[in-house]
Design a protein around this motif. Structure first.
Motif, PDB file in Angstrom:
ATOM      1  N   LYS A  29       0.838  -1.205   0.000  1.00  0.00           N
ATOM      2  CA  LYS A  29       0.000   0.000   0.000  1.00  0.00           C
ATOM      3  C   LYS A  29       0.872   1.253   0.000  1.00  0.00           C
ATOM      4  O   LYS A  29       0.628   2.184  -0.785  1.00  0.00           O
ATOM      5  CB  LYS A  29      -0.919  -0.010   1.224  1.00  0.00           C
ATOM      6  CG  LYS A  29      -1.761   1.248   1.398  1.00  0.00           C
ATOM      7  CD  LYS A  29      -2.624   1.158   2.636  1.00  0.00           C
ATOM      8  CE  LYS A  29      -3.461   2.421   2.836  1.00  0.00           C
ATOM      9  NZ  LYS A  29      -2.625   3.611   3.099  1.00  0.00           N
ATOM     10  N   GLU A  33       1.374   4.116  -3.023  1.00  0.00           N
ATOM     11  CA  GLU A  33       1.108   5.523  -2.778  1.00  0.00           C
ATOM     12  C   GLU A  33       2.332   6.379  -3.076  1.00  0.00           C
ATOM     13  O   GLU A  33       2.226   7.452  -3.675  1.00  0.00           O
ATOM     14  CB  GLU A  33       0.668   5.717  -1.323  1.00  0.00           C
ATOM     15  CG  GLU A  33      -0.708   5.140  -1.024  1.00  0.00           C
ATOM     16  CD  GLU A  33      -1.031   5.147   0.461  1.00  0.00           C
ATOM     17  OE1 GLU A  33      -0.091   5.373   1.280  1.00  0.00           O
ATOM     18  OE2 GLU A  33      -2.198   4.924   0.812  1.00  0.00           O
ATOM     19  N   GLU A  37       2.769   9.349  -5.814  1.00  0.00           N
ATOM     20  CA  GLU A  37       3.155  10.709  -5.424  1.00  0.00           C
ATOM     21  C   GLU A  37       4.391  11.179  -6.191  1.00  0.00           C
ATOM     22  O   GLU A  37       4.447  12.325  -6.658  1.00  0.00           O
ATOM     23  CB  GLU A  37       3.417  10.750  -3.917  1.00  0.00           C
ATOM     24  CG  GLU A  37       2.150  10.567  -3.088  1.00  0.00           C
ATOM     25  CD  GLU A  37       2.439  10.275  -1.628  1.00  0.00           C
ATOM     26  OE1 GLU A  37       3.641  10.199  -1.254  1.00  0.00           O
ATOM     27  OE2 GLU A  37       1.481  10.107  -0.849  1.00  0.00           O
TER      28      GLU A  37
END
Length: 211
Positions: A29, A33, A37
């Motif tokens: 996870k 992410e 980003e």
């Protein structure tokens, strides 16, 4: 930093997030992410020179001169499967872009790229393509993907990756010198298996939890 059509990002946020991305303790996870980003942060610079035109905008206080994108057609093309992790953040910046897909895998023995899938917009020859792949290792897959795009009439291509090896950059510069390369970090090189060192492991496995 730019040198010979190669852009290496030294922005503190990109470097910080890339450090976390590399960490072997970063879970799926968090890895997903972070990759998203970093891709979005890079996207601002990758699209820095897109052409704009001046328009008049009515504000609550009056008329303003402003600039908007000229309308140049863009297509995002991830190299399957790891490149998929870079698509959504780019689409958040360029929601009107179309998306194509190229499937290439590296033969574990020869280390040569093998195409197994290619689906692109019908008008891709009239578009600028941003080719996405987290890792530029040997450069074989990226170079072959650019060959596939050129064979379909594409003349404007940008390649974006998170981690690059000098060997991959040299191959792209040799085979496709006009294609700009954007990467968050340039690493030491490749090991005997063709993986980037120190790198971050297999990006696809870490993105999709298949390691």
């Amino acid at each position: 930093m730019k040198e010979n059509n190669v852009f290496i990002f030294d922005h503190p946020l990109i470097q910080h997030k890339t450090a976390l991305l590399r960490d072997k303790h970063t879970n799926t996870k968090e890895f997903r992410e972070l990759a998203s980003e970093i891709s979005m942060l890079m996207g601002y610079e990758v699209t820095r020179d897109l052409p704009t035109v001046e328009v008049d905008v009515e504000t609550p206080m009056g008329k303003a001169k402003a600039r908007v994108l000229e309308g140049k057609k863009l297509t995002l093309v991830p190299i399957l499967r790891a490149g998929l992790g870079m698509v959504d953040p780019m689409l958040r910046l360029i929601p009107s872009a179309k998306v194509g897909h190229i499937g290439v895998y590296r033969d574990p023995k020869s280390l040569q790229p093998v195409e197994y899938y290619c689906k692109l917009p019908e008008d891709v020859a009239n578009r600028e393509v941003i080719l996405l792949d987290p890792m530029l290792a040997t450069g074989g897959s990226a170079s072959a993907s650019i060959d596939f795009l050129k064979a379909r009439g594409v003349t404007h291509i940008r390649f974006v990756c998170l981690i690059a090896a000098p060997e991959g950059i040299e191959l792209l510069k040799k085979n496709h010198p006009e294609v700009p390369i954007y990467c968050a970090c340039l690493d030491e090189g490749l090991n005997e298996h063709g993986y980037i060192v120190p790198g971050l492991g297999d990006a696809g496995d870490r993105l999709f939890g298949t390691k």
